[in-house]
Design an enzyme around this catalytic site. Structure first.
Site, PDB file in Angstrom:
ATOM      1  CE1 TYR A  98      -1.220 -11.259  13.356  1.00 51.45           C
ATOM      2  CE2 TYR A  98      -1.858  -9.303  12.113  1.00 51.45           C
ATOM      3  CZ  TYR A  98      -0.964  -9.969  12.938  1.00 51.45           C
ATOM      4  OH  TYR A  98       0.199  -9.339  13.335  1.00 51.45           O
TER       5      TYR A  98
ATOM      6  CD  GLU B 130      10.946  11.602   2.008  1.00 50.98           C
ATOM      7  OE1 GLU B 130      11.577  10.578   2.297  1.00 50.98           O
ATOM      8  OE2 GLU B 130      11.481  12.598   1.490  1.00 50.98           O
TER       9      GLU B 130
END
Length: 353
Positions: free
Chosen positions: A95, A181
């Site tokens: 950015y 997960e």
């Protein structure tokens, strides 16, 4: 920091030397994603060989001139940050000039290339990750800025710290660590008070493919406590791939394997053999896609599968059935089956690979 500054100065010096000799400056990078540059070691996982094949990022070639310029730009930003002892995230760097960089992936790849080229871990370059992963359970520590974090407070979830290297005073009475997960399964286990009911444990989720910070954090906890680490993944090629990243590392980050892998990690579930053993209803199983078949075939050829005969057998079961299952498939047996039956039985009777 002096080592980092010196390494960057050497790169810039080479650029000046080339210019002084009327030659086009060139940056030489290791081919990080080439399997020919990778060796497998049981004790470390996938690591880059010392004399690997390289590629040149030339300043006089239209295809690579932009990357050459962007690498110098990011090197100058790193140099200033190390000098002033300030830090930035990869997003901060992107950015700072979105038009120049184009997209976040470009920045991410260049940072990893610079880390590999300088042979300096990314965290020493003063670049932090904005981590997406969570930790909960029997663990407390102090962050680099002095913030005290206590994960033992009930169902409280904490984000994995962005500067893993800086955390200290790690305390835990956990008997094991569970890497989950998916976020949904992680939250469900928290709601069921899994971290305290069975025995004190630490739970982590990388919410899919783990970022560098999550892997550094798992390794730091392993180095600190040396407790068993288990993985709870979907019974599909993607879940197996994620587990292998925690255990053996990834090809693209193999140059940092010593800091990122935990080869002692065990596969607790969901095993392909569990689907038949537990009589999981066929209607909750999902047929393989072509992409699944391709991914599984690729995993089966990897060097670490050869030294894991039990894993090999599980992958063969998956390949033969051409069916996959999410952890949520266990709710077809009963709503709390995962936390009340499946995990306690697995941990009590040693049902891991």
């Amino acid at each position: 920091s002096s080592e980092v500054l010196k390494a960057i100065e050497n790169v810039i010096q080479d650029v000046f030397k080339s210019l002084a000799q009327n030659k086009a400056p060139v940056l030489t990078l290791a081919k990080r994603s080439d399997w020919r540059n990778i060796e497998f070691k049981d004790s470390v996982g996938l690591q880059m060989i010392p004399h690997c094949t390289t590629k040149q990022i030339r300043s006089d070639c239209p295809r690579s001139a932009t990357k050459f310029a962007l690498m110098l730009k990011i090197l100058s930003m790193i140099y200033r940050m190390v000098q002033s002892n300030t830090y930035a995230t990869k997003r901060d760097i992107y950015y700072s000039d979105t038009l120049l960089f184009g997209n976040q992936t470009v920045v991410d790849n260049i940072i990893d290339d610079i880390s590999c080229m300088l042979k300096i871990p990314r965290r020493s370059l003063h670049i932090l990750s904005t981590t997406q992963s969570f930790v909960a359970g029997n663990l407390s520590y102090t962050e680099e800025d002095g913030t005290k974090v206590n994960c033992t407070c009930g169902a409280t979830v904490f984000t994995v710290p962005s500067n893993v290297q800086g955390i200290r005073n790690l305390i835990s009475h956990a008997k094991f660590m569970l890497i989950v997960e998916k976020d949904a399964t992680f939250q469900r286990l928290l709601d069921d008070d899994f971290c305290t009911k069975l025995s004190p444990c630490i739970m982590i989720t990388g919410r899919g493919v783990p970022d560098l910070n999550t892997r550094l954090f798992v390794r730091k906890l392993w180095d600190s406590f040396k407790i068993p680490i288990f993985t709870l993944m979907d019974a599909d090629p993607h879940g197996v791939e994620i587990m292998c990243i925690y255990k053996y590392g990834s090809v693209s980050m193999s140059f940092e394997a010593h800091h990122l892998t935990v080869p002692s990690i065990k596969w607790l579930g969901l095993l392909p053999s569990d689907l038949e053993r537990l009589n999981i209803p066929k209607n909750v199983l999902i047929p393989f896609t072509k992409q699944d078949q391709k991914k599984l075939a690729s995993i089966q050829k990897r060097p670490y599968i050869a030294c894991q005969p039990m894993w090999k057998k599980e992958l063969e079961i998956m390949a033969a059935s051409k069916l996959k299952a999410e952890i949520q498939a266990l709710t077809s047996l009963s709503p709390n089956y995962l936390s009340r039956v499946y995990l306690p039985n697995k941990l009590h009777f040693g049902g891991w690979l």
